[in-house]
Design a protein around this motif. Sequence first.
Motif, PDB file in Angstrom:
ATOM      1  N   GLY A   1       2.143   0.568 -10.980  1.00 48.29           N
ATOM      2  CA  GLY A   1       1.118  -0.434 -10.779  1.00 48.29           C
ATOM      3  C   GLY A   1       1.132  -1.266  -9.525  1.00 48.29           C
ATOM      4  O   GLY A   1       0.102  -1.820  -9.146  1.00 48.29           O
ATOM      5  N   TRP A   2       2.297  -1.451  -8.874  1.00 48.79           N
ATOM      6  CA  TRP A   2       2.319  -2.307  -7.698  1.00 48.79           C
ATOM      7  C   TRP A   2       1.492  -1.656  -6.578  1.00 48.79           C
ATOM      8  O   TRP A   2       1.554  -0.454  -6.399  1.00 48.79           O
ATOM      9  CB  TRP A   2       3.773  -2.525  -7.236  1.00 48.79           C
ATOM     10  N   PRO A   3       0.671  -2.439  -5.811  1.00 51.20           N
ATOM     11  CA  PRO A   3       0.594  -3.894  -5.774  1.00 51.20           C
ATOM     12  C   PRO A   3      -0.497  -4.508  -6.660  1.00 51.20           C
ATOM     13  O   PRO A   3      -0.616  -5.731  -6.695  1.00 51.20           O
ATOM     14  CB  PRO A   3       0.278  -4.159  -4.310  1.00 51.20           C
TER      15      PRO A   3
ATOM     16  N   ILE B   1      10.620   5.923  -6.863  1.00 48.54           N
ATOM     17  CA  ILE B   1      11.867   6.549  -7.273  1.00 48.54           C
ATOM     18  C   ILE B   1      11.811   7.976  -6.739  1.00 48.54           C
ATOM     19  O   ILE B   1      10.843   8.704  -7.007  1.00 48.54           O
ATOM     20  CB  ILE B   1      12.043   6.556  -8.806  1.00 48.54           C
ATOM     21  N   LEU B   2      12.806   8.346  -5.957  1.00 47.44           N
ATOM     22  CA  LEU B   2      12.881   9.687  -5.387  1.00 47.44           C
ATOM     23  C   LEU B   2      13.821  10.549  -6.225  1.00 47.44           C
ATOM     24  O   LEU B   2      14.741  10.037  -6.878  1.00 47.44           O
ATOM     25  CB  LEU B   2      13.376   9.641  -3.947  1.00 47.44           C
TER      26      LEU B   2
ATOM     27  N   TYR C   1       5.983   6.257  -8.819  1.00 38.62           N
ATOM     28  CA  TYR C   1       5.448   5.433  -7.733  1.00 38.62           C
ATOM     29  C   TYR C   1       4.870   4.138  -8.283  1.00 38.62           C
ATOM     30  O   TYR C   1       4.914   3.872  -9.487  1.00 38.62           O
ATOM     31  CB  TYR C   1       4.418   6.221  -6.920  1.00 38.62           C
ATOM     32  N   GLY C   2       4.348   3.299  -7.358  1.00 43.00           N
ATOM     33  CA  GLY C   2       3.831   2.001  -7.770  1.00 43.00           C
ATOM     34  C   GLY C   2       4.924   0.983  -8.004  1.00 43.00           C
ATOM     35  O   GLY C   2       4.797   0.094  -8.847  1.00 43.00           O
TER      36      GLY C   2
ATOM     37  N   ASP D   1       0.809  -1.211   0.000  1.00 50.69           N
ATOM     38  CA  ASP D   1       0.000   0.000   0.000  1.00 50.69           C
ATOM     39  C   ASP D   1       0.846   1.266   0.000  1.00 50.69           C
ATOM     40  O   ASP D   1       0.416   2.317  -0.478  1.00 50.69           O
ATOM     41  CB  ASP D   1      -0.948   0.006   1.197  1.00 50.69           C
ATOM     42  N   HIS D   2       2.079   1.179   0.545  1.00 52.18           N
ATOM     43  CA  HIS D   2       2.956   2.346   0.501  1.00 52.18           C
ATOM     44  C   HIS D   2       3.205   2.784  -0.935  1.00 52.18           C
ATOM     45  O   HIS D   2       3.354   3.980  -1.221  1.00 52.18           O
ATOM     46  CB  HIS D   2       4.302   2.023   1.146  1.00 52.18           C
ATOM     47  N   ALA D   3       3.271   1.807  -1.851  1.00 55.57           N
ATOM     48  CA  ALA D   3       3.690   2.106  -3.218  1.00 55.57           C
ATOM     49  C   ALA D   3       2.717   3.029  -3.946  1.00 55.57           C
ATOM     50  O   ALA D   3       3.122   3.775  -4.843  1.00 55.57           O
ATOM     51  CB  ALA D   3       3.866   0.803  -4.003  1.00 55.57           C
ATOM     52  N   GLN D   4       1.422   2.989  -3.586  1.00 49.42           N
ATOM     53  CA  GLN D   4       0.419   3.813  -4.258  1.00 49.42           C
ATOM     54  C   GLN D   4       0.134   5.130  -3.532  1.00 49.42           C
ATOM     55  O   GLN D   4      -0.651   5.933  -4.017  1.00 49.42           O
ATOM     56  CB  GLN D   4      -0.878   3.022  -4.410  1.00 49.42           C
TER      57      GLN D   4
END
Length: 678
Positions: free
Chosen positions: A565-567, A504-505, A526-527, A492-495
Amino acid sequence: MAALAAVAAALTMTVAGAAPASAAPSTVVGVASGRCLDVIGNSTASGTGVNIYDCNGQANQSWNLTAAGELRVYGDTMCLDVVGQDTTAPAALQIHTCNNGANQRWRINSDGTVTGVQSGLCLDVTGEGTANSTLVGLWTCTGRNNQKWRTSAGSSDTQPPTVPGGPRVSNLTCDSVTFAWNASTDNVGVAFYDIYHDGQQMKTVSGTTLSTGLTVVAGATWGLYVNARDAAGNVSQASTTVTITPPQCQADTQAPSAPSQLTASASGTTVTLRWTASTDNVGVRAYDVYRGGAKVGAVNGTPPATTFIDSGLAGSTSYQYYVVARDGQANVSARSDTATATTGAACGNPVCTVTQVATDTDIPWGLVTLPDGTILYSRRDADDIIRLNPATGAKTTVGTVPNVAGTDGEGGLLGLEISPTFNSDRWVYVMHTSPTDNRIVRIKLENDRLDTATEQILVSGILRNKYHDGGRLRFGPDGKLYASTGDAQNGDHAQNTANLNGKILRINPDGSVPSDNPFGNQVWSYGHRNPQGLAFDSQGRLWEQEFGNSVMDETNLITRGGNYGWPACEGTSGACGTAGFIAPKRTYPTADGSCSGIAIVRDALYVACQRGTRMYRAVISGSSLTNVQTYFNGTYGRLRTVEPAPDGGLWLTTSNTGDKDSTPNNSDERILRVTLGG
């Protein structure tokens, strides 16, 4: 992965005269679509409907769940509202001035659904659509993914559960095992336990479950562990690891037949071997390739291929080969016949020669070439940085990075980079795990020593866990520093574009946020699940290499603000065809991948893979990867890092031993120099 919700219980009661306190705003993201709950047209007018749309970080997608159970948008002025207080399906939704009505109260449930308090109906993407601008209304609850959402709205709970204790196994058979652990504690309550092996999620069970059966693979050594997760999405640190090796399901003492009709043909300094497949009573699982009596590679699979490319050989030299077959219980066939090939006088191949320049007892992770041609590399579990003269093999420890802590998995001292103006400012950039987080720091290298008194913490608060810590650093042609971060074993962090994990920062060299970043923070894309490789091509475009879970790994071309897209999406599986998710440029089965590092030389992309024990080479043509070739398949084992060398070649490092713990100096690794041809 199970959808996460912000709170497990309904928030339906309001204390008379009390202000409806709310937590930080959050997106509400559809599980099926990966798109955000969105006020149509960014309008603030009462009566405006809601739909799903690409997540963009704007105010019309930023929701607060108040203590009264309201979902407020545009600060605290407008509420999500059921038109006409309708309580039967279908019911239309709008935003409306907040009025404390029952038709403006919502429950966010632990299964990811959002229900209207007045109607009991579920927040529903109309017709199970996933496209931009699909309307959202209320419908009878069905349990389908178009009624499930990911959000941290309404949660004031930021405390993760404690680490699950006492992991243990019982009833181990060839294809199953019982895995158990002691309960975690949490300030609100444990909602789920997530079970992993070696960074790959296997199963999720409820917070009241402390034992579960798992499917395993005979003969495969796995490290099992468990994380606890609460209803607000906070994830504990991982338990300790329990290592298992299931027995074979049946005794097998019969060796495969010998491979036959082996041929060897040379092209430049590369030799290609071909043979006819062996047979076996159960099944051939691998071929081992020998050159001059020493094993130089392996071909694995079910069944394995019957070709092997041996690269990086000396010119004008005769080489003799033979091949043996192995089955799943390590029964080995007789040797094939011998085949001989003589290489050409010069290298006419993309990959020419390989030279070992150094070995190390720890895992070389980050690596960068200094302006004078020497190398700096980080030792992941030993917490120090080495300067290597590749011409002589001489090594010097330049210092230990302060406050580094391992994770008994993938964390530790990770990526390295130097300032684009290193000759004048002497800044070395480091990404590492600390006892509390992952962070990016910079330290000056003065007189061949790290001056730790100059250390500056540029980014902190990147969540850590046993696996999925990312860690690669790369300066771009725009002068900005790019960093890859893992999801800390919480997809959930990824979205969540307000969270630094699974991203990617992009930062300025002093750690400040560039004004043109898409979300007003350090997030550039993100994702992502666990991205590690970063490299720029001749057009200044950023390519990224990412670990998948159990289906496929991926190479991505990164765009500003892009959602990968993740997760909901892994490679091209799951919801990857959904509009708004950016598709990878290439995918790899995890058995042939688990790739960590990438490098670009003359617009050819080189990918270093661990589980796949190989290096891929692909030509960048437009925005595609073409003419993909495989090198060093099993020759050097697990490959971790690949970086450009100053002569137009590559540095390549291995990661074969001690890779899944934080024990220093329990490895036996190589640093290789690869000469490239045309």
